[in-house]
Design an enzyme around this catalytic site. Structure first.
Site, PDB file in Angstrom:
ATOM      1  N   LYS A 177       1.641  -3.305   7.451  1.00  0.00           N
ATOM      2  CA  LYS A 177       1.860  -3.557   6.019  1.00  0.00           C
ATOM      3  C   LYS A 177       3.344  -3.450   5.652  1.00  0.00           C
ATOM      4  O   LYS A 177       3.799  -4.070   4.698  1.00  0.00           O
ATOM      5  CB  LYS A 177       1.033  -2.569   5.184  1.00  0.00           C
ATOM      6  CG  LYS A 177      -0.449  -2.925   5.118  1.00  0.00           C
ATOM      7  CD  LYS A 177      -0.710  -4.049   4.130  1.00  0.00           C
ATOM      8  CE  LYS A 177      -2.186  -4.330   3.938  1.00  0.00           C
ATOM      9  NZ  LYS A 177      -2.461  -5.379   2.951  1.00  0.00           N
ATOM     10  N   THR A 205       0.794  -1.232   0.000  1.00  0.00           N
ATOM     11  CA  THR A 205       0.000   0.000   0.000  1.00  0.00           C
ATOM     12  C   THR A 205       0.827   1.283   0.000  1.00  0.00           C
ATOM     13  O   THR A 205       1.925   1.336   0.581  1.00  0.00           O
ATOM     14  CB  THR A 205      -0.924   0.015   1.251  1.00  0.00           C
ATOM     15  OG1 THR A 205      -1.461   1.312   1.447  1.00  0.00           O
ATOM     16  CG2 THR A 205      -0.167  -0.348   2.530  1.00  0.00           C
ATOM     17  N   GLU A 230       0.217   3.595   1.791  1.00  0.00           N
ATOM     18  CA  GLU A 230       0.305   4.048   3.197  1.00  0.00           C
ATOM     19  C   GLU A 230       1.720   3.850   3.744  1.00  0.00           C
ATOM     20  O   GLU A 230       2.084   4.459   4.739  1.00  0.00           O
ATOM     21  CB  GLU A 230      -0.711   3.301   4.069  1.00  0.00           C
ATOM     22  CG  GLU A 230      -2.163   3.690   3.799  1.00  0.00           C
ATOM     23  CD  GLU A 230      -2.507   5.104   4.247  1.00  0.00           C
ATOM     24  OE1 GLU A 230      -2.239   5.435   5.398  1.00  0.00           O
ATOM     25  OE2 GLU A 230      -3.037   5.878   3.428  1.00  0.00           O
ATOM     26  N   TYR A 290      -1.865   0.401  10.832  1.00  0.00           N
ATOM     27  CA  TYR A 290      -2.088  -0.335   9.578  1.00  0.00           C
ATOM     28  C   TYR A 290      -0.832  -0.301   8.717  1.00  0.00           C
ATOM     29  O   TYR A 290      -0.361  -1.330   8.219  1.00  0.00           O
ATOM     30  CB  TYR A 290      -3.274   0.302   8.827  1.00  0.00           C
ATOM     31  CG  TYR A 290      -3.427  -0.148   7.381  1.00  0.00           C
ATOM     32  CD1 TYR A 290      -4.041  -1.352   7.078  1.00  0.00           C
ATOM     33  CD2 TYR A 290      -2.959   0.644   6.324  1.00  0.00           C
ATOM     34  CE1 TYR A 290      -4.181  -1.772   5.746  1.00  0.00           C
ATOM     35  CE2 TYR A 290      -3.104   0.243   5.005  1.00  0.00           C
ATOM     36  CZ  TYR A 290      -3.717  -0.969   4.718  1.00  0.00           C
ATOM     37  OH  TYR A 290      -3.846  -1.371   3.402  1.00  0.00           O
TER      38      TYR A 290
HETATM   39  P1  NAP Z   1     -11.546  -4.907   1.675  1.00  0.00           P
HETATM   40  O1  NAP Z   1     -12.668  -4.621   0.756  1.00  0.00           O
HETATM   41  O2  NAP Z   1     -11.571  -4.372   3.063  1.00  0.00           O
HETATM   42  O3  NAP Z   1     -11.411  -6.514   1.772  1.00  0.00           O
HETATM   43  C1  NAP Z   1     -10.609  -7.132   2.721  1.00  0.00           C
HETATM   44  C2  NAP Z   1     -10.763  -8.627   2.594  1.00  0.00           C
HETATM   45  O4  NAP Z   1      -9.936  -9.262   3.589  1.00  0.00           O
HETATM   46  C3  NAP Z   1     -12.196  -9.137   2.837  1.00  0.00           C
HETATM   47  O5  NAP Z   1     -12.455 -10.195   1.962  1.00  0.00           O
HETATM   48  C4  NAP Z   1     -12.121  -9.636   4.270  1.00  0.00           C
HETATM   49  O6  NAP Z   1     -13.044 -10.653   4.551  1.00  0.00           O
HETATM   50  C5  NAP Z   1     -10.718 -10.228   4.261  1.00  0.00           C
HETATM   51  N1  NAP Z   1     -10.216 -10.457   5.608  1.00  0.00           N
HETATM   52  C6  NAP Z   1     -10.042  -9.548   6.608  1.00  0.00           C
HETATM   53  N2  NAP Z   1      -9.570 -10.152   7.712  1.00  0.00           N
HETATM   54  C7  NAP Z   1      -9.425 -11.471   7.405  1.00  0.00           C
HETATM   55  C8  NAP Z   1      -8.996 -12.606   8.137  1.00  0.00           C
HETATM   56  N3  NAP Z   1      -8.640 -12.519   9.415  1.00  0.00           N
HETATM   57  N4  NAP Z   1      -8.961 -13.808   7.504  1.00  0.00           N
HETATM   58  C9  NAP Z   1      -9.383 -13.911   6.215  1.00  0.00           C
HETATM   59  N5  NAP Z   1      -9.806 -12.879   5.477  1.00  0.00           N
HETATM   60  C10 NAP Z   1      -9.840 -11.667   6.075  1.00  0.00           C
HETATM   61  O7  NAP Z   1     -10.156  -4.462   1.049  1.00  0.00           O
HETATM   62  P2  NAP Z   1      -9.787  -4.090  -0.479  1.00  0.00           P
HETATM   63  O8  NAP Z   1     -10.046  -2.652  -0.678  1.00  0.00           O
HETATM   64  O9  NAP Z   1     -10.375  -5.092  -1.386  1.00  0.00           O
HETATM   65  O10 NAP Z   1      -8.194  -4.235  -0.426  1.00  0.00           O
HETATM   66  C11 NAP Z   1      -7.558  -5.474  -0.725  1.00  0.00           C
HETATM   67  C12 NAP Z   1      -6.150  -5.460  -0.163  1.00  0.00           C
HETATM   68  O11 NAP Z   1      -5.412  -4.393  -0.734  1.00  0.00           O
HETATM   69  C13 NAP Z   1      -6.059  -5.272   1.338  1.00  0.00           C
HETATM   70  O12 NAP Z   1      -4.968  -6.033   1.786  1.00  0.00           O
HETATM   71  C14 NAP Z   1      -5.764  -3.804   1.511  1.00  0.00           C
HETATM   72  O13 NAP Z   1      -5.074  -3.573   2.715  1.00  0.00           O
HETATM   73  C15 NAP Z   1      -4.892  -3.558   0.298  1.00  0.00           C
HETATM   74  N6  NAP Z   1      -4.936  -2.200  -0.260  1.00  0.00           N
HETATM   75  C16 NAP Z   1      -6.122  -1.632  -0.615  1.00  0.00           C
HETATM   76  C17 NAP Z   1      -6.127  -0.385  -1.210  1.00  0.00           C
HETATM   77  C18 NAP Z   1      -7.417   0.265  -1.659  1.00  0.00           C
HETATM   78  O14 NAP Z   1      -7.377   1.463  -1.933  1.00  0.00           O
HETATM   79  N7  NAP Z   1      -8.505  -0.473  -1.792  1.00  0.00           N
HETATM   80  C19 NAP Z   1      -4.915   0.273  -1.455  1.00  0.00           C
HETATM   81  C20 NAP Z   1      -3.735  -0.340  -1.084  1.00  0.00           C
HETATM   82  C21 NAP Z   1      -3.755  -1.585  -0.501  1.00  0.00           C
HETATM   83  P3  NAP Z   1     -14.508 -10.326   5.169  1.00  0.00           P
HETATM   84  O15 NAP Z   1     -15.355  -9.973   3.993  1.00  0.00           O
HETATM   85  O16 NAP Z   1     -14.862 -11.606   5.821  1.00  0.00           O
HETATM   86  O17 NAP Z   1     -14.330  -9.178   6.136  1.00  0.00           O
HETATM   87  O1  F7E Z   2      -9.287   7.925   3.812  1.00  0.00           O
HETATM   88  C1  F7E Z   2      -9.702  11.392   4.902  1.00  0.00           C
HETATM   89  C2  F7E Z   2      -8.839  10.488   5.751  1.00  0.00           C
HETATM   90  O2  F7E Z   2     -10.364   5.883   4.733  1.00  0.00           O
HETATM   91  C3  F7E Z   2      -8.712   8.762   2.826  1.00  0.00           C
HETATM   92  C4  F7E Z   2      -7.468   1.856   2.378  1.00  0.00           C
HETATM   93  O3  F7E Z   2      -7.962   1.173   1.274  1.00  0.00           O
HETATM   94  O4  F7E Z   2      -6.246   3.413   1.008  1.00  0.00           O
HETATM   95  C5  F7E Z   2      -7.246   3.307   2.004  1.00  0.00           C
HETATM   96  O5  F7E Z   2      -6.865   4.011   3.175  1.00  0.00           O
HETATM   97  C6  F7E Z   2      -8.456  10.140   3.399  1.00  0.00           C
HETATM   98  C7  F7E Z   2      -7.751  10.125   4.761  1.00  0.00           C
HETATM   99  O6  F7E Z   2      -8.646   5.699   2.879  1.00  0.00           O
HETATM  100  C8  F7E Z   2     -13.091  11.100   6.133  1.00  0.00           C
HETATM  101  O7  F7E Z   2      -8.368  11.172   6.898  1.00  0.00           O
HETATM  102  C9  F7E Z   2     -11.739  12.685   5.565  1.00  0.00           C
HETATM  103  O8  F7E Z   2      -6.745  11.120   4.787  1.00  0.00           O
HETATM  104  O9  F7E Z   2     -10.855   6.564   2.351  1.00  0.00           O
HETATM  105  P1  F7E Z   2      -9.890   6.483   3.451  1.00  0.00           P
HETATM  106  P2  F7E Z   2      -7.127   5.572   3.367  1.00  0.00           P
HETATM  107  O10 F7E Z   2      -6.968   5.878   4.788  1.00  0.00           O
HETATM  108  O11 F7E Z   2      -6.308   6.344   2.396  1.00  0.00           O
HETATM  109  C10 F7E Z   2      -4.961   2.908   1.387  1.00  0.00           C
HETATM  110  C11 F7E Z   2      -4.020   3.057   0.208  1.00  0.00           C
HETATM  111  C12 F7E Z   2      -5.019   1.536   1.944  1.00  0.00           C
HETATM  112  O12 F7E Z   2      -4.062   0.766   1.844  1.00  0.00           O
HETATM  113  C13 F7E Z   2      -6.150   1.215   2.848  1.00  0.00           C
HETATM  114  O13 F7E Z   2      -6.366  -0.203   2.921  1.00  0.00           O
HETATM  115  O14 F7E Z   2      -9.704  10.761   3.625  1.00  0.00           O
HETATM  116  N1  F7E Z   2     -11.082  11.512   5.360  1.00  0.00           N
HETATM  117  N2  F7E Z   2     -12.955  12.455   6.026  1.00  0.00           N
HETATM  118  C14 F7E Z   2     -11.896  10.510   5.700  1.00  0.00           C
HETATM  119  N3  F7E Z   2     -11.731   9.168   5.672  1.00  0.00           N
HETATM  120  C15 F7E Z   2     -12.768   8.384   6.059  1.00  0.00           C
HETATM  121  N4  F7E Z   2     -12.642   7.049   5.987  1.00  0.00           N
HETATM  122  N5  F7E Z   2     -13.944   8.930   6.497  1.00  0.00           N
HETATM  123  C16 F7E Z   2     -14.156  10.287   6.561  1.00  0.00           C
HETATM  124  O15 F7E Z   2     -15.216  10.738   6.958  1.00  0.00           O
END
Ligand code: NAP
Ligand code: F7E
Length: 375
Positions: free
Chosen positions: A155, A127, A129, A151
């Site tokens: 990671k 990520t 992050e 987090y």
């Molecule tokens: P998501 O929608 O939150 O999905 C997370 C998945 O992980 C769900 O299927 C969840 O299952 C499963 N999971 C959580 N805890 C588990 C456990 N203890 N054992 C087995 N499965 C578990 O996340 P996503 O947005 O698809 O992201 C996919 C991956 O990319 C994650 O690793 C995230 O950290 C990483 N990532 C995401 C972003 C983004 O912007 N989306 C960016 C960078 C990295 P349940 O449905 O049962 O909860």
């Molecule tokens: O926040 C700000 C918050 O929760 C984005 C995950 O997929 O991407 C995701 O993490 C920004 C932050 O995503 C609200 O403070 C303002 O600066 O949508 P977010 P995230 O934290 O960037 C990364 C790449 C991952 O790896 C993670 O798995 O938006 N923000 N107001 C808010 N955020 C939330 N959630 N809710 C608010 O009301």
């Protein structure tokens, strides 16, 4: 036929990756957890399809992972499972570390224990992050990491243990350093989806106001459907390597909100600063005012709440996807920011309209039952 195992298959990315790999002719296996409620909405349309299989396991349970890896004997593993919410990681830091850090180790060890270390390729969902309190803008594969939440720290372990197993044991394992990617399947507590859903509800008179945190936070937002292709490309490369996946375009949360509300028919003006900042209705599309007579210009539809501020927030993410473009042939700008917002708001407008219609039927039915019109 090639076999893939996806952890996190019920998540946003897992569902799109499943569709992508099934279309490519893979036998797709995924791990799921038991839940007391139905949680498979994103993959319900795939269940029962040939070459789509689900197994119970948990990232916190080595034995269950070894069992599934040994039974499926995959050619490729996509480790997407994680406690993926940054704000939640401040509330549950130990759980986050167990799943997002040690969980990666469990997958790598399961592959070794099952004797698949020289045949199975592993993709780790890393990520942006990791860049956290950024030390360079934009961020690339050579930018130093500075994780800034529990987090991100978890990671970071995942990233380094993947690199370690690659170097120590010659395993084909790689990290995709993915910047934020969103979609109509995004979890409803991430900021983009929270906004698209609220814009739809406010436009249709089902919600009055949206409360957000830091509106000035900057992100590089892409479309999840485009990003799963790049995960696959990373595992088809002739050597294992790590790649930044991003669009190369940056916007603030405020800009996302402006764009989403505009698409829903509400033009906003932002007034004030910090906790006092407000999103005020400046103009309403006449088509919308015909349906929603409650909404007026001057209404405050966005307010800032300290509840959504984080103890440490990452505020300047902007990715440089040059390496993925040049070495993998991946197109980072297939879906623009404007198209992404449009996809999400259109989908939520339809969802909210359907919810509204269902609610009306329920209300009418209750009234008819009360009046004895229907029995
Ligand atoms: P998501 O929608 O939150 O999905 C997370 C998945 O992980 C769900 O299927 C969840 O299952 C499963 N999971 C959580 N805890 C588990 C456990 N203890 N054992 C087995 N499965 C578990 O996340 P996503 O947005 O698809 O992201 C996919 C991956 O990319 C994650 O690793 C995230 O950290 C990483 N990532 C995401 C972003 C983004 O912007 N989306 C960016 C960078 C990295 P349940 O449905 O049962 O909860
Ligand atoms: O926040 C700000 C918050 O929760 C984005 C995950 O997929 O991407 C995701 O993490 C920004 C932050 O995503 C609200 O403070 C303002 O600066 O949508 P977010 P995230 O934290 O960037 C990364 C790449 C991952 O790896 C993670 O798995 O938006 N923000 N107001 C808010 N955020 C939330 N959630 N809710 C608010 O009301």
């Amino acid at each position: 036929m090639r076999t893939a195992l996806i952890t996190g298959i019920t998540g946003q990315d897992g569902s799109y990756l499943s569709e992508f790999l099934l279309d490519k002719g893979y036998d797709v296996h995924g791990i799921i957890r038991r839940s007391s409620v139905d949680f498979r909405e994103r993959i319900a349309h795939l269940e029962g399809r040939p070459h789509f299989h689900l197994h119970y396991a948990d990232m916190g349970d080595s034995m269950s992972l070894v069992k599934v890896v040994g039974m499926v004997r995959p050619d490729e593993i996509y480790n997407l499972a994680a406690q993926s919410h940054v704000q939640v990681s401040f509330d549950s830091p130990e759980y986050t570390a167990n799943i997002d850090a040690t969980g990666v180790l469990r997958i790598l060890e399961a592959v070794r224990v099952c004797g698949l270390d020289q045949t199975c390729r592993i993709y780790q969902a890393s990520t942006s992050e990791l860049y956290g309190k950024v030390e360079e803008v934009p961020q690339s594969e050579t930018t130093p990491f500075h994780p800034y939440s529990p987090y991100a720290v978890a990671k970071l372990y995942g990233f380094w243990i993947v690199k370690e197993y690659r170097e120590a044991y010659g395993m084909y394992c790689c990290s995709g350093i993915l910047f934020n990617h969103e979609s109509e399947r995004r979890g409803e507590t991430f900021v983009t989806r929270k906004i698209s859903l609220a814009a739809a509800r406010i436009a249709q008179g089902m919600q009055d106001c949206l409360y957000l945190g830091n509106l000035s936070s900057m992100r590089d937002w892409g479309y999840a459907k485009d990003y799963v292709e790049c995960m696959w490309l990373i595992l088809q490369n002739d050597h294992p390597d790590d790649f930044v996946i991003a669009t190369g375009v940056q916007h603030s949360v405020r800009e996302f909100a402006y764009q989403a509300f505009s698409h829903a028919g509400i033009v906003l003006e932002f007034r004030g600063e910090g906790l006092d900042e407000q999103g005020v209705v400046k103009y309403i599309d006449p088509k919308l005012s015909a349906v929603n007579t409650k909404l007026s210009t001057g209404d405050v539809v966005i307010r800032v709440s300290p509840d959504f501020y984080r103890p440490t927030d990452v505020v300047n993410l902007w990715g440089d996807p040059s390496k993925a473009r040049e070495q993998l042939g991946w197109n980072p700008t297939k879906t623009s920011f404007e198209q992404l917002v449009t996809i999400m708001v259109d989908s939520d407008m339809a969802k909210v309209a359907a919810e509204g219609a269902a609610m009306k039927v329920r209300t009418n039915l209750a009234e008819y039952l009360e009046k004895g019109i229907v029995k």
